[in-house]
Scaffold this active site. Structure first.
Site, PDB file in Angstrom:
ATOM      1  N   GLU A  39      -7.552  62.687  92.901  1.00  0.00           N
ATOM      2  CA  GLU A  39      -6.509  61.772  92.445  1.00  0.00           C
ATOM      3  C   GLU A  39      -5.164  61.990  93.134  1.00  0.00           C
ATOM      4  O   GLU A  39      -4.572  61.066  93.689  1.00  0.00           O
ATOM      5  CB  GLU A  39      -6.299  61.935  90.926  1.00  0.00           C
ATOM      6  CG  GLU A  39      -7.483  61.598  90.063  1.00  0.00           C
ATOM      7  CD  GLU A  39      -7.509  60.143  89.629  1.00  0.00           C
ATOM      8  OE1 GLU A  39      -6.697  59.353  90.130  1.00  0.00           O
ATOM      9  OE2 GLU A  39      -8.359  59.811  88.791  1.00  0.00           O
ATOM     10  N   SER A  73      -4.957  54.228  85.358  1.00  0.00           N
ATOM     11  CA  SER A  73      -3.655  54.856  85.484  1.00  0.00           C
ATOM     12  C   SER A  73      -2.798  54.542  84.253  1.00  0.00           C
ATOM     13  O   SER A  73      -3.184  54.884  83.138  1.00  0.00           O
ATOM     14  CB  SER A  73      -2.989  54.411  86.788  1.00  0.00           C
ATOM     15  OG  SER A  73      -1.875  55.212  87.096  1.00  0.00           O
ATOM     16  N   HIS A 126      -6.323  58.567  93.840  1.00  0.00           N
ATOM     17  CA  HIS A 126      -5.917  57.673  92.762  1.00  0.00           C
ATOM     18  C   HIS A 126      -6.008  56.220  93.219  1.00  0.00           C
ATOM     19  O   HIS A 126      -5.601  55.874  94.324  1.00  0.00           O
ATOM     20  CB  HIS A 126      -4.475  58.012  92.375  1.00  0.00           C
ATOM     21  CG  HIS A 126      -4.023  57.421  91.087  1.00  0.00           C
ATOM     22  ND1 HIS A 126      -4.605  57.717  89.883  1.00  0.00           N
ATOM     23  CD2 HIS A 126      -3.021  56.535  90.807  1.00  0.00           C
ATOM     24  CE1 HIS A 126      -3.979  57.061  88.913  1.00  0.00           C
ATOM     25  NE2 HIS A 126      -3.020  56.338  89.448  1.00  0.00           N
TER      26      HIS A 126
END
Length: 502
Positions: free
Chosen positions: A320, A189, A417
């Site tokens: 995600e 990320s 995610h």
């Protein structure tokens, strides 16, 4: 037995686990950025006499807690203290010369730390890698930029902290059994977005030799104009002049709530006239293309060869963006008008672009179609662009997709995610991930994924074909029933929908 290692700044005493893995925690790599050093580039730590205990995690950078429901889904720790520019090292052999992996945590540039138990480096050390995690400045402290900034002000302090930590690794990791000429930086990320930026920063050249980017690449930056819009609004919220000197007088306990309010305002009113490019990422603080620390947008610099010679392993999770839509209930609130408006905002043609996704996912609701589009815009397309660029410039590039579907949230969460993290670290027994993944994630997928990361750091080859004109992608988990399998150009028709757009 407590192992002792000598660094340039003094000796540190760690701990020795039952498996023979030595750990050194809370080792400073820079002076605490407080007082007159606040909003200034990091400086090397002050030397100390004697042996310093390095048996516990050190303080973490100031930050606010995650907002619900993410506070129950994403592991986070908060350790108070001033000496938060610190790092942790795990090594199987302080006398060796082993490959090194340096982890940059995620958290939207406002949360996270290298001290979370889920980032314990024991599994990597067990498999012959010296593993380093670290803390860096976040949010306002790490990424503030103002219209009043000039040649004496420095942007991207959080990135400069990361560079300072990598310089510490270069100069000291040999004492822990690591090879400073074989450093792989990896992150997820915001950590991966940081790496995408480091690939383009002159100050970072030569500090790492391979890179793994999980759910982030080189597209996430702000222009000085957009960053100044954010910084000026922060000053208004605080009721101080929009200068670093004025904001530097504001204590963190006042600054952090203002930072949270800022993000809430951007989410509630994503108007480009107010926030510039920040409306797309919904992150008020990101790397800034300031012309000095970061001369040009990273994606452009990398496309021109700025990172030539650095091998990359880059990829994304299959679903995600569902993390941000499913647990909050937002996916059920998205209608056709919102879907088309969002797609247009991302640059897709409102009719043809959305139609391509509808054709690919005939049964998907508007909310889940938005998750598909946003996943591609935020994560998948930037990852593929980075792999393409590195391949063109002679580096080895490998692409992966994490696709294991957990049973949580009635099976709607998907491979969202952050869900790959315990698989990469071979830490499926960490209870902090139960809310996200359920109680029994498949160990065979973790075995395959963790081994690929180790192989890439060790030999530059994770075990599948390089990314080239055929576009091979290693999928971990998924419907095949195998822990990992190679696919050729998955969702290629959707990939081409972004040509000339993203």
């Amino acid at each position: 037995m407590h192992p002792v290692v000598h660094t340039r700044y003094g000796s540190v005493r760690g701990t020795l686990g039952p498996s023979g893995i030595a750990a050194f925690k809370g080792v400073p790599y820079a002076i605490p950025p407080l007082g007159e050093l606040r909003f200034r580039p990091p400086l090397p730590p002050r030397p100390w006499n004697g042996v310093r205990d390095a048996v516990d995690y050190g303080p973490t950078a100031p930050k606010s807690p995650y907002a619900p429901p993410f506070d129950q889904l994403i592991p986070e720790v908060d350790i108070p203290g001033e000496d938060f520019l610190n790092l942790n090292v795990w090594t199987p052999d302080p006398a060796g010369r082993l490959p090194v992996m340096v982890w940059l945590h995620g958290g939207a540039f406002a949360n996270g730390s290298g001290s979370a138990p889920c980032y314990d480096g024991t599994a990597f050390a067990r498999d012959g890698v010296v593993l380093v995690t670290l803390n860096y400045r976040l949010g306002v402290e790490g990424f503030l930029h103002l219209a009043t900034d000039h040649s004496e002000a420095t942007a991207n302090l959080g990135l400069l902290d990361q560079i300072a930590a990598l310089e510490w690794v270069r100069d000291n990791i040999g004492g822990f059994g690591g090879d400073p000429e074989a450093v792989t930086v990896f992150g997820e990320s915001a950590g991966a977005m940081s790496i995408g930026t480091l690939l383009a920063m002159p100050a970072a050249r030569g500090l790492f030799h391979r890179a793994v980017l999980q759910s982030g690449a080189a597209h996430h930056t702000l222009s000085p104009t957009s960053a100044a819009l954010v910084g000026n609004r922060l000053a208004q919220i605080l009721g101080v002049p929009p200068t670093r000197a004025a904001i530097g007088e504001v204590p963190p306990k006042r600054l952090l709530p203002a930072q949270q309010r800022l993000r809430a305002e951007i989410s509630a009113r994503p108007d480009p006239r107010l926030w510039g490019e920040a409306v797309h990422n919904l992150m008020p603080f990101e790397p800034v293309v300031d012309g000095r620390t970061l001369p040009t947008p990273p994606v452009d610099a990398i496309d021109a060869g700025a990172a030539a010679g650095i091998d990359v392993l880059v990829g994304t999770n299959r679903d995600e963006y569902r993390l941000f839509l499913v647990p909050t209930g937002m996916s059920a609130l998205v209608g056709e008008e919102m879907l088309e408006r969002a797609a247009t905002g991302y640059g897709l043609k409102p009719v043809e672009g959305v139609a391509a996704y509808r054709a690919a996912f005939e049964e998907a609701s508007p909310g889940l179609l938005l998750a598909e589009i946003a996943t591609d815009w935020f994560y998948r397309i930037p990852a593929l662009r980075l792999a393409d660029a590195q391949s063109r410039h002679g580096a080895r590039a490998y692409v992966y997709e994490f696709a294991w579907q957990p049973p949580t949230f009635d099976g709607q969460l998907g491979a969202c995610h952050a869900s790959e993290l315990p698989f990469v670290f071979d830490a499926l027994d960490d209870p902090a991930f139960v809310g996200l993944l359920g109680p029994h994630p498949p160990q065979q997928v973790a075995d395959a994924m963790h081994a690929a990361w180790v192989a890439f750091a060790t030999a530059g080859d994770p075990g599948w074909p390089r990314y080239d004109a055929d576009r091979p992608v290693m999928r971990f988990g998924g419907a095949t029933g195998f822990p990992a399998a190679v696919e050729t150009d998955p969702r290629g028709a959707l990939r081409t929908s972004w040509d000339g757009v993203r």
